[in-house]
Design a protein around this motif. Structure first.
Motif, PDB file in Angstrom:
ATOM      1  N   SER A   1       0.762  -5.270  -7.935  1.00  0.00           N
ATOM      2  CA  SER A   1      -0.108  -4.127  -7.754  1.00  0.00           C
ATOM      3  C   SER A   1       0.341  -3.016  -8.683  1.00  0.00           C
ATOM      4  CB  SER A   1      -0.047  -3.652  -6.300  1.00  0.00           C
ATOM      5  OG  SER A   1      -0.834  -2.501  -6.136  1.00  0.00           O
ATOM      6  N   GLU A   2      -0.627  -2.345  -9.271  1.00  0.00           N
ATOM      7  CA  GLU A   2      -0.308  -1.227 -10.153  1.00  0.00           C
ATOM      8  C   GLU A   2      -1.372  -0.161  -9.980  1.00  0.00           C
ATOM      9  OE1 GLU A   2      -0.600  -0.718 -14.822  1.00  0.00           O
ATOM     10  OE2 GLU A   2       1.230  -1.747 -14.234  1.00  0.00           O
ATOM     11  N   GLY A   3      -0.989   1.016  -9.582  1.00  0.00           N
ATOM     12  CA  GLY A   3      -1.932   2.117  -9.450  1.00  0.00           C
ATOM     13  C   GLY A   3      -3.042   1.849  -8.459  1.00  0.00           C
ATOM     14  N   GLY A   4      -2.812   0.974  -7.487  1.00  0.00           N
ATOM     15  CA  GLY A   4      -3.813   0.710  -6.463  1.00  0.00           C
ATOM     16  C   GLY A   4      -4.616  -0.551  -6.667  1.00  0.00           C
ATOM     17  N   TYR A   5      -4.627  -1.126  -7.866  1.00  0.00           N
ATOM     18  CA  TYR A   5      -5.357  -2.377  -8.062  1.00  0.00           C
ATOM     19  C   TYR A   5      -4.379  -3.549  -8.081  1.00  0.00           C
ATOM     20  CZ  TYR A   5      -4.049  -2.328 -13.062  1.00  0.00           C
ATOM     21  OH  TYR A   5      -3.357  -2.323 -14.253  1.00  0.00           O
ATOM     22  N   LEU A   6      -4.916  -4.744  -7.813  1.00  0.00           N
ATOM     23  CA  LEU A   6      -4.111  -5.959  -7.824  1.00  0.00           C
ATOM     24  C   LEU A   6      -4.361  -6.694  -9.131  1.00  0.00           C
ATOM     25  CD1 LEU A   6      -4.999  -7.113  -4.212  1.00  0.00           C
ATOM     26  CD2 LEU A   6      -2.924  -5.930  -4.940  1.00  0.00           C
ATOM     27  N   TYR A   7      -3.292  -7.164  -9.763  1.00  0.00           N
ATOM     28  CA  TYR A   7      -3.474  -7.875 -11.022  1.00  0.00           C
ATOM     29  C   TYR A   7      -2.907  -9.278 -10.935  1.00  0.00           C
ATOM     30  CZ  TYR A   7       1.439  -6.827 -12.091  1.00  0.00           C
ATOM     31  OH  TYR A   7       2.802  -6.731 -12.058  1.00  0.00           O
ATOM     32  N   LEU A   8      -3.491 -10.155 -11.742  1.00  0.00           N
ATOM     33  CA  LEU A   8      -3.048 -11.538 -11.841  1.00  0.00           C
ATOM     34  C   LEU A   8      -2.754 -11.818 -13.306  1.00  0.00           C
ATOM     35  CD1 LEU A   8      -2.520 -14.248 -10.502  1.00  0.00           C
ATOM     36  CD2 LEU A   8      -4.945 -14.776 -10.778  1.00  0.00           C
TER      37      LEU A   8
ATOM     38  N   THR B   1     -11.304  -7.169   5.334  1.00  0.00           N
ATOM     39  CA  THR B   1     -11.840  -6.372   4.227  1.00  0.00           C
ATOM     40  C   THR B   1     -10.709  -5.899   3.328  1.00  0.00           C
ATOM     41  OG1 THR B   1     -13.739  -5.605   5.513  1.00  0.00           O
ATOM     42  CG2 THR B   1     -13.083  -4.248   3.642  1.00  0.00           C
ATOM     43  N   ILE B   2     -10.908  -6.051   2.027  1.00  0.00           N
ATOM     44  CA  ILE B   2     -10.044  -5.414   1.033  1.00  0.00           C
ATOM     45  C   ILE B   2     -10.811  -4.204   0.532  1.00  0.00           C
ATOM     46  CG2 ILE B   2      -8.924  -5.611  -1.210  1.00  0.00           C
ATOM     47  CD1 ILE B   2      -8.594  -8.609  -0.662  1.00  0.00           C
ATOM     48  N   ASP B   3     -10.285  -3.014   0.794  1.00  0.00           N
ATOM     49  CA  ASP B   3     -10.991  -1.762   0.495  1.00  0.00           C
ATOM     50  C   ASP B   3     -10.135  -0.890  -0.409  1.00  0.00           C
ATOM     51  OD1 ASP B   3     -12.449   0.580   0.451  1.00  0.00           O
ATOM     52  OD2 ASP B   3     -12.688   0.705   2.630  1.00  0.00           O
ATOM     53  N   ARG B   4     -10.603  -0.658  -1.637  1.00  0.00           N
ATOM     54  CA  ARG B   4      -9.889   0.224  -2.583  1.00  0.00           C
ATOM     55  C   ARG B   4     -10.029   1.679  -2.150  1.00  0.00           C
ATOM     56  NH1 ARG B   4      -8.100   0.520  -8.148  1.00  0.00           N
ATOM     57  NH2 ARG B   4      -6.675   2.265  -7.882  1.00  0.00           N
ATOM     58  N   ASN B   5     -11.083   2.003  -1.404  1.00  0.00           N
ATOM     59  CA  ASN B   5     -11.263   3.304  -0.759  1.00  0.00           C
ATOM     60  C   ASN B   5     -11.243   4.482  -1.747  1.00  0.00           C
ATOM     61  OD1 ASN B   5     -11.759   4.793   1.554  1.00  0.00           O
ATOM     62  ND2 ASN B   5      -9.592   5.183   1.930  1.00  0.00           N
ATOM     63  N   LEU B   6     -11.963   4.326  -2.857  1.00  0.00           N
ATOM     64  CA  LEU B   6     -12.034   5.401  -3.848  1.00  0.00           C
ATOM     65  C   LEU B   6     -13.360   6.141  -3.713  1.00  0.00           C
ATOM     66  CD1 LEU B   6     -10.550   3.614  -6.992  1.00  0.00           C
ATOM     67  CD2 LEU B   6      -9.457   5.368  -5.585  1.00  0.00           C
ATOM     68  N   ASN B   7     -13.289   7.407  -3.347  1.00  0.00           N
ATOM     69  CA  ASN B   7     -14.496   8.218  -3.209  1.00  0.00           C
ATOM     70  C   ASN B   7     -14.951   8.805  -4.539  1.00  0.00           C
ATOM     71  OD1 ASN B   7     -14.717   7.880  -0.391  1.00  0.00           O
ATOM     72  ND2 ASN B   7     -13.084   9.374  -0.087  1.00  0.00           N
ATOM     73  N   GLU B   8     -14.025   8.970  -5.485  1.00  0.00           N
ATOM     74  CA  GLU B   8     -14.360   9.508  -6.805  1.00  0.00           C
ATOM     75  C   GLU B   8     -13.969   8.503  -7.874  1.00  0.00           C
ATOM     76  OE1 GLU B   8     -12.716  13.358  -7.486  1.00  0.00           O
ATOM     77  OE2 GLU B   8     -13.383  14.151  -5.564  1.00  0.00           O
TER      78      GLU B   8
ATOM     79  N   ASN C   1      -9.030   2.885 -14.163  1.00  0.00           N
ATOM     80  CA  ASN C   1      -8.469   1.709 -13.482  1.00  0.00           C
ATOM     81  C   ASN C   1      -8.816   1.677 -12.003  1.00  0.00           C
ATOM     82  OD1 ASN C   1      -7.194   0.864 -15.901  1.00  0.00           O
ATOM     83  ND2 ASN C   1      -5.515   2.270 -15.501  1.00  0.00           N
ATOM     84  N   GLY C   2     -10.041   2.067 -11.685  1.00  0.00           N
ATOM     85  CA  GLY C   2     -10.479   2.106 -10.295  1.00  0.00           C
ATOM     86  C   GLY C   2     -11.053   0.806  -9.785  1.00  0.00           C
ATOM     87  N   PHE C   3     -10.693  -0.327 -10.411  1.00  0.00           N
ATOM     88  CA  PHE C   3     -11.156  -1.630  -9.951  1.00  0.00           C
ATOM     89  C   PHE C   3     -10.243  -2.135  -8.844  1.00  0.00           C
ATOM     90  CE2 PHE C   3      -9.684  -1.618 -14.396  1.00  0.00           C
ATOM     91  CZ  PHE C   3      -8.359  -1.984 -14.212  1.00  0.00           C
ATOM     92  N   VAL C   4     -10.643  -3.239  -8.186  1.00  0.00           N
ATOM     93  CA  VAL C   4      -9.825  -3.832  -7.121  1.00  0.00           C
ATOM     94  C   VAL C   4      -8.910  -4.914  -7.689  1.00  0.00           C
ATOM     95  CG1 VAL C   4      -9.835  -5.043  -4.896  1.00  0.00           C
ATOM     96  CG2 VAL C   4     -11.614  -3.347  -5.393  1.00  0.00           C
ATOM     97  N   PHE C   5      -9.473  -5.839  -8.490  1.00  0.00           N
ATOM     98  CA  PHE C   5      -8.706  -6.931  -9.091  1.00  0.00           C
ATOM     99  C   PHE C   5      -8.839  -6.903 -10.607  1.00  0.00           C
ATOM    100  CE2 PHE C   5      -9.740  -8.663  -4.899  1.00  0.00           C
ATOM    101  CZ  PHE C   5      -8.505  -9.154  -4.486  1.00  0.00           C
ATOM    102  N   ARG C   6      -7.756  -7.271 -11.302  1.00  0.00           N
ATOM    103  CA  ARG C   6      -7.781  -7.395 -12.759  1.00  0.00           C
ATOM    104  C   ARG C   6      -7.104  -8.706 -13.159  1.00  0.00           C
ATOM    105  NH1 ARG C   6      -4.707  -3.661 -17.259  1.00  0.00           N
ATOM    106  NH2 ARG C   6      -5.796  -4.512 -19.060  1.00  0.00           N
ATOM    107  N   LEU C   7      -7.800  -9.495 -13.955  1.00  0.00           N
ATOM    108  CA  LEU C   7      -7.245 -10.740 -14.497  1.00  0.00           C
ATOM    109  C   LEU C   7      -7.116 -10.588 -16.005  1.00  0.00           C
ATOM    110  CD1 LEU C   7      -9.187 -11.619 -11.979  1.00  0.00           C
ATOM    111  CD2 LEU C   7      -8.737 -13.898 -12.858  1.00  0.00           C
TER     112      LEU C   7
END
Length: 194
Positions: free
Chosen positions: A9-16, A30-37, A41-47
């Motif tokens: 995890s980095e900055g709130g997102y999960l990476y593979l 539920t996987i919730d990133r919970n970003l209102n703004e 890098n406001g994504f949930v997953f990054r590959l």
């Protein structure tokens, strides 16, 4: 852009990263990133490794991935490299400039079976999925892509860049079964001829 780790995890997102397979069973959760703004890098997953594979399942139903709000490309998923297999669950309530549900630019395969992609918002294109011309996209089972929006709130479920290609059945490989689209599957595609 090598993290040196297989996943994390980095900055709130999960990476593979690296040449591994990671399976996540939502199991009704539920996987919730919970970003209102919107944020960088406001994504949930990054590959972003050519050999990496991420498999999302939902063995009991009701699982969801939500809450992304990215200034750039990719909401729930930013797949720059590797393979992404979404075999259940719901992708909903995510936002991004392009590809609010999934931004797909990998040379690997995107396989979606029995998944609902709905209620995601892109500022430009690909409220549901933004696909580039690099990899192949496969859809199977009871896949539903509805009520996703793009620029000015217009319907924008699936946006394909030039030369991108979609297959109507899931690809048979070691990770997923070959499953044709079911009779009630709904995938909305709008073509603009210029």
């Amino acid at each position: 852009d090598d993290k040196g780790n297989e996943y994390g995890s980095e900055g709130g997102y999960l990476y593979l990263n690296d040449d591994h397979v990671l399976t996540i069973d939502l199991n009704g959760h539920t996987i919730d990133r919970n970003l209102n703004e919107a944020t960088d890098n406001g994504f949930v997953f990054r590959l972003y490794d050519y050999e990496a594979r991420l498999i999302i399942k939902d063995s009991v139903g009701g699982g969801k991935i939500t809450g992304a709000n990215n200034k750039g490309k990719g909401g729930a998923f930013l797949a720059e490299r590797g393979g992404l297999y979404i075999l259940g669950g719901k992708i909903s309530g995510n936002k991004a400039k392009n590809g609010a549900g999934v931004y797909w630019e990998s040379q690997g395969n995107l396989c979606i079976c029995n998944c609902e992609i709905t209620g995601n918002e892109a500022l430009e294109n690909g409220g549901g999925i933004y696909g580039t011309s690099w990899g192949k996209m496969y859809f199977g089972g009871l896949t539903m892509m509805t009520d996703n929006t793009g620029k000015d709130g217009a319907a924008n479920n699936l946006y394909l860049a030039e030369n991108a290609f979609v297959y109507g059945t899931a690809w048979q490989d070691e990770y997923i079964p070959n499953e044709s689209l079911s009779s009630n599957a709904r995938i909305g595609i709008t073509a603009y001829i210029t």
